[in-house]
Scaffold this motif. Structure first.
Motif, mmCIF file in Angstrom:
data_model
loop_
_atom_site.group_PDB
_atom_site.id
_atom_site.type_symbol
_atom_site.label_atom_id
_atom_site.label_comp_id
_atom_site.label_asym_id
_atom_site.label_seq_id
_atom_site.Cartn_x
_atom_site.Cartn_y
_atom_site.Cartn_z
ATOM 1 N N ALA A 1 -9.153 3.972 1.788
ATOM 2 C CA ALA A 1 -9.292 3.175 3.010
ATOM 3 C C ALA A 1 -9.828 4.055 4.122
ATOM 4 N N TYR B 1 -6.716 3.329 -4.537
ATOM 5 C CA TYR B 1 -7.532 2.780 -3.457
ATOM 6 C C TYR B 1 -7.944 3.890 -2.502
ATOM 7 N N LEU C 1 0.826 -1.202 0.000
ATOM 8 C CA LEU C 1 0.000 0.000 0.000
ATOM 9 C C LEU C 1 0.862 1.255 0.000
ATOM 10 N N VAL D 1 -10.843 -1.385 2.950
ATOM 11 C CA VAL D 1 -9.987 -0.965 1.840
ATOM 12 C C VAL D 1 -10.687 -1.292 0.526
ATOM 13 N N SER E 1 -10.674 -0.847 -3.805
ATOM 14 C CA SER E 1 -9.849 -0.520 -4.965
ATOM 15 C C SER E 1 -10.523 -0.998 -6.239
#
Length: 267
Positions: free
Chosen positions: A81, A79, A53, A91, A93
């Protein structure tokens, strides 16, 4: 006097972008707390995948075992979160590079050392399009015998969720596999559906909910805290009217109240 609100057939519903406008009033804060971390997920089927990440993008790479679907290679995507509770991250994406989008949505409970991932893929963009979704469970850092289990704790409950001053929705949890929603106020007022549903117990009062829309080529997933009635949710899939991928990078939120609970008599 009561306002008369007639049922709206799906062909009269507003476009997704129209009814979502202004719906982010209660959205949860995004976090960069996972940036710079590498998280290994050991799935129950033996696959080991790794999250790496960054600040705005992540990669999800299979290190051993089979991919979740044929043709899934290394996955890199923007992404978003949110830390829904201490050490509990949601999370989301979406990877659009291949044209038909892929989605990887994970609940990472770092405190418990377990995760649940929802994999989604738009498999056709013809006509209304089609969307495939499946769920997998994993240990974080090593295999785990624990998992987030499906639950019927929502059975019979009715809740009211306020996304903004104008977006108000009622949810009706019919049973562990069936869910109803309708727009009380807002651009979708009068729209309603009964759709497939799942709920997973994440923590004592925290539920992962998922449902598939009947009209839109769209599914929605989110975390719900029953102790203080808050919701973080995102719809994702294929906007067949706009001919484009939809959602997963827009995280909406709502504050709710429990309207009541139906207990069916034994028959």
């Amino acid at each position: 006097m009561h306002e008369i609100v007639d049922f709206r057939t799906p062909d009269t519903w507003p476009n997704l972008s129209e009814f979502e406008a202004g719906m982010d009033q209660n959205s949860p804060d995004a976090t960069s707390a996972l940036a710079g971390r590498t998280i290994a997920l050991h799935y129950e089927n033996g696959r080991v995948a790794e999250y790496q990440l960054g600040e705005r993008e992540l990669s999800w790479t299979v290190r051993s075992g089979e991919p979740p679907r044929p043709g899934w290679g290394p996955y890199s995507a923007p992404y978003v979160a949110t830390e829904f509770a201490p050490e509990l991250f949601y999370v989301l994406s979406r990877d659009d590079r291949a044209g038909a989008p892929k989605f990887v949505i994970s609940v990472l409970d770092l405190a418990a050392g377990i995760a649940t991932t929802i994999f989604g893929e738009v498999t056709s963009t013809e006509g209304r399009g089609s969307l495939e979704v499946h769920f997998e469970h994993a240990g974080i850092g090593s295999p785990s015998e624990r998992r987030h289990e499906r639950t019927g704790v929502m059975d019979g409950k009715r809740t009211l969720w306020r996304y903004s001053d104008t977006h108000l929705y009622e949810h009706i949890y019919v049973n562990a596999g069936t869910f109803g929603w309708h727009a009380v106020t807002g651009p979708e007022q009068g729209a309603a559906e009964i759709v497939p549903f799942r709920a997973y117990q994440i923590r004592e009062d925290i539920i992962l909910m998922w449902f598939r829309e009947g009209y839109w080529t769209l599914t929605a997933s989110g975390l719900m805290d029953l102790s203080d009635m808050r919701l973080a949710i995102s719809g994702w899939g294929w906007d067949f009217r706009g001919r484009k991928p939809r959602g997963a990078l827009t995280l909406l939120g709502a504050r709710g109240v429990l309207l009541g609970e139906v207990t069916y008599p034994q028959v």
